[in-house]
Write an enzyme that holds these catalytic residues in place. Structure first.
Site, PDB file in Angstrom:
ATOM      1  N   LYS A 227       0.194  -1.271   0.452  1.00  0.00           N
ATOM      2  CA  LYS A 227      -0.659  -0.192   0.163  1.00  0.00           C
ATOM      3  C   LYS A 227       0.444   1.262  -0.733  1.00  0.00           C
ATOM      4  CE  LYS A 227      -4.747  -2.042   1.412  1.00  0.00           C
ATOM      5  NZ  LYS A 227      -5.374  -2.490   3.129  1.00  0.00           N
ATOM      6  N   ARG A 261      -3.052  -9.973   5.806  1.00  0.00           N
ATOM      7  CA  ARG A 261      -3.737  -9.492   3.996  1.00  0.00           C
ATOM      8  C   ARG A 261      -2.553  -9.098   3.578  1.00  0.00           C
ATOM      9  NH1 ARG A 261      -6.393  -6.921   0.601  1.00  0.00           N
ATOM     10  NH2 ARG A 261      -7.488  -7.623  -0.712  1.00  0.00           N
TER      11      ARG A 261
HETATM   12  C1  7PM Z   1      -6.054  -1.536  -5.526  1.00  0.00           C
HETATM   13  C2  7PM Z   1      -5.203  -1.214  -4.265  1.00  0.00           C
HETATM   14  C3  7PM Z   1      -6.872  -2.524  -5.125  1.00  0.00           C
HETATM   15  C4  7PM Z   1      -6.377  -1.058  -3.199  1.00  0.00           C
HETATM   16  C5  7PM Z   1      -6.430  -3.323  -3.839  1.00  0.00           C
HETATM   17  C6  7PM Z   1      -6.579  -2.270  -3.231  1.00  0.00           C
HETATM   18  C7  7PM Z   1      -8.303  -4.615   2.535  1.00  0.00           C
HETATM   19  C8  7PM Z   1      -8.487  -5.143   2.308  1.00  0.00           C
HETATM   20  C9  7PM Z   1      -8.499  -4.335   0.444  1.00  0.00           C
HETATM   21  C10 7PM Z   1      -7.706  -4.582   3.624  1.00  0.00           C
HETATM   22  C11 7PM Z   1      -9.239  -6.434   4.958  1.00  0.00           C
HETATM   23  C12 7PM Z   1      -5.410  -4.040  -1.302  1.00  0.00           C
HETATM   24  C13 7PM Z   1      -6.857  -2.846  -1.818  1.00  0.00           C
HETATM   25  N1  7PM Z   1      -7.842  -3.625   1.633  1.00  0.00           N
HETATM   26  N2  7PM Z   1      -9.742  -5.828   2.839  1.00  0.00           N
HETATM   27  N3  7PM Z   1      -9.255  -4.656   1.489  1.00  0.00           N
HETATM   28  N4  7PM Z   1      -8.604  -5.246   4.459  1.00  0.00           N
HETATM   29  N5  7PM Z   1     -10.674  -6.452   5.599  1.00  0.00           N
HETATM   30  O1  7PM Z   1      -4.437  -2.815  -1.334  1.00  0.00           O
HETATM   31  O2  7PM Z   1      -6.863  -4.043   3.796  1.00  0.00           O
HETATM   32  O3  7PM Z   1      -5.714  -5.417  -1.121  1.00  0.00           O
HETATM   33  S1  7PM Z   1      -8.307  -4.144  -1.088  1.00  0.00           S
END
Ligand code: 7PM
Length: 280
Positions: A227, A261
């Protein structure tokens, strides 16, 4: 000894009560990246990615149709069902816990019917019908905090006291879910790193994770992998954030996270093994 986390067909002893932290691997199902193959190619690719994660030691596979990308328009229900459901059915009996990353009640219902083990809702089960969709199942529920929605959340994140406000939000959602009759042993909390937060907000929440766990009494899931909070500190683009993401995962576990995650399962599993050997 705190009660174990009830996770559909699985029971995870609580981290902090001597148990190790669990690794949730991110499985994005995105037919857009397959200009030629479409549906079939994306299913094959998702399954082989999942198989590799299993070899690498994953505990939970989080299947997402990628509807939560910052700035992204919402993905229509039919498309999300078409992307995600075949993967859930294909992975259901792979021996690992299966989670689905969605905020749509109709998809939650289908996922419950498919027998998956966790619903991971970036919207904290706020959509009308979301609580009804999951109440009569035994799957775990991840309650994540997000300010605004994916299309607008990074435009101007603002808080008086980010830790207090996120904690208050999570407390309110825990109450809504338990008042609907949901067993708190099914619940875990997530500060929602990057979801309507600046880099400073994200690190304030990471440092406060232990206090949030103590205050709310539930296990915490942390998603920092690749991130912008990793990019901001390292100055690295997204494809060069592995080392930073590993440090972030270990920091989250040091602050009490029960589940991390991540995109990079093999590396995270190794890092956590060494971490654990050094702390026991
Ligand atoms: C693009 C940018 C695609 C950011 C996907 C994302 C989380 C989540 C996501 C989290 C939980 C990513 C995010 N982030 N579910 N879903 N916690 N519980 O970086 O931090 O994967 S999507």
């Amino acid at each position: 000894m705190p009660a174990p986390l009830q996770f559909g067909r699985f029971t995870f002893p609580r981290h902090g009560a001597g148990a190790r932290a669990r690794v949730m691997g991110i499985l994005n199902v995105t037919p857009d990246s397959f200009s030629d193959g479409g549906q079939h190619a994306s299913l094959e690719f998702a399954i082989s990615h999942a198989e590799q994660m299993i070899v690498d030691g994953v505990d939970i596979i989080d299947v997402g149709g990628e509807s939560s990308r910052p700035g992204a328009p919402p993905l229509p229900l039919e498309q999300e069902l078409q992307r995600v459901m075949p993967v859930l059915y294909a992975l259901r009996d792979c021996g690992k816990a299966i989670s689905v990353d969605t905020y749509k009640p109709q998809l939650m219902r289908e996922a419950v019917i498919a027998g998956i083990d966790m619903i991971n809702d970036i919207n904290g089960f706020r959509a009308p019908g979301a609580i009804d969709a999951v109440r009569d199942s035994d799957c775990a529920l991840c309650i994540m905090h997000m300010q605004n929605d994916p299309a607008t959340m990074q435009q101007q994140p603002g808080y008086g006291d980010v830790v207090r406000e996120v904690t208050a939000f999570l407390r309110e959602r825990i109450a809504a879910l338990t008042e609907a009759g949901i067993d708190p042993r099914r619940l875990c909390i997530d500060p929602g790193f990057g979801f309507g937060k600046t880099v400073e907000h994200n690190y304030a929440l990471l440092k406060a994770s232990g206090a949030m766990i103590a205050e709310l009494g539930l296990p915490l899931l942390a998603g920092v992998s690749r991130k912008s909070m990793i990019g901001a500190v390292t100055g690295r683009p997204v494809e060069q954030r592995l080392a930073g993401s590993l440090a972030g995962a270990l920091a989250a576990v040091a602050h009490g996270a029960s589940i991390v995650r991540v995109h990079d399962v093999a590396e995270t599993v190794d890092a956590l093994k060494v971490w654990r050997a050094a702390h026991n």
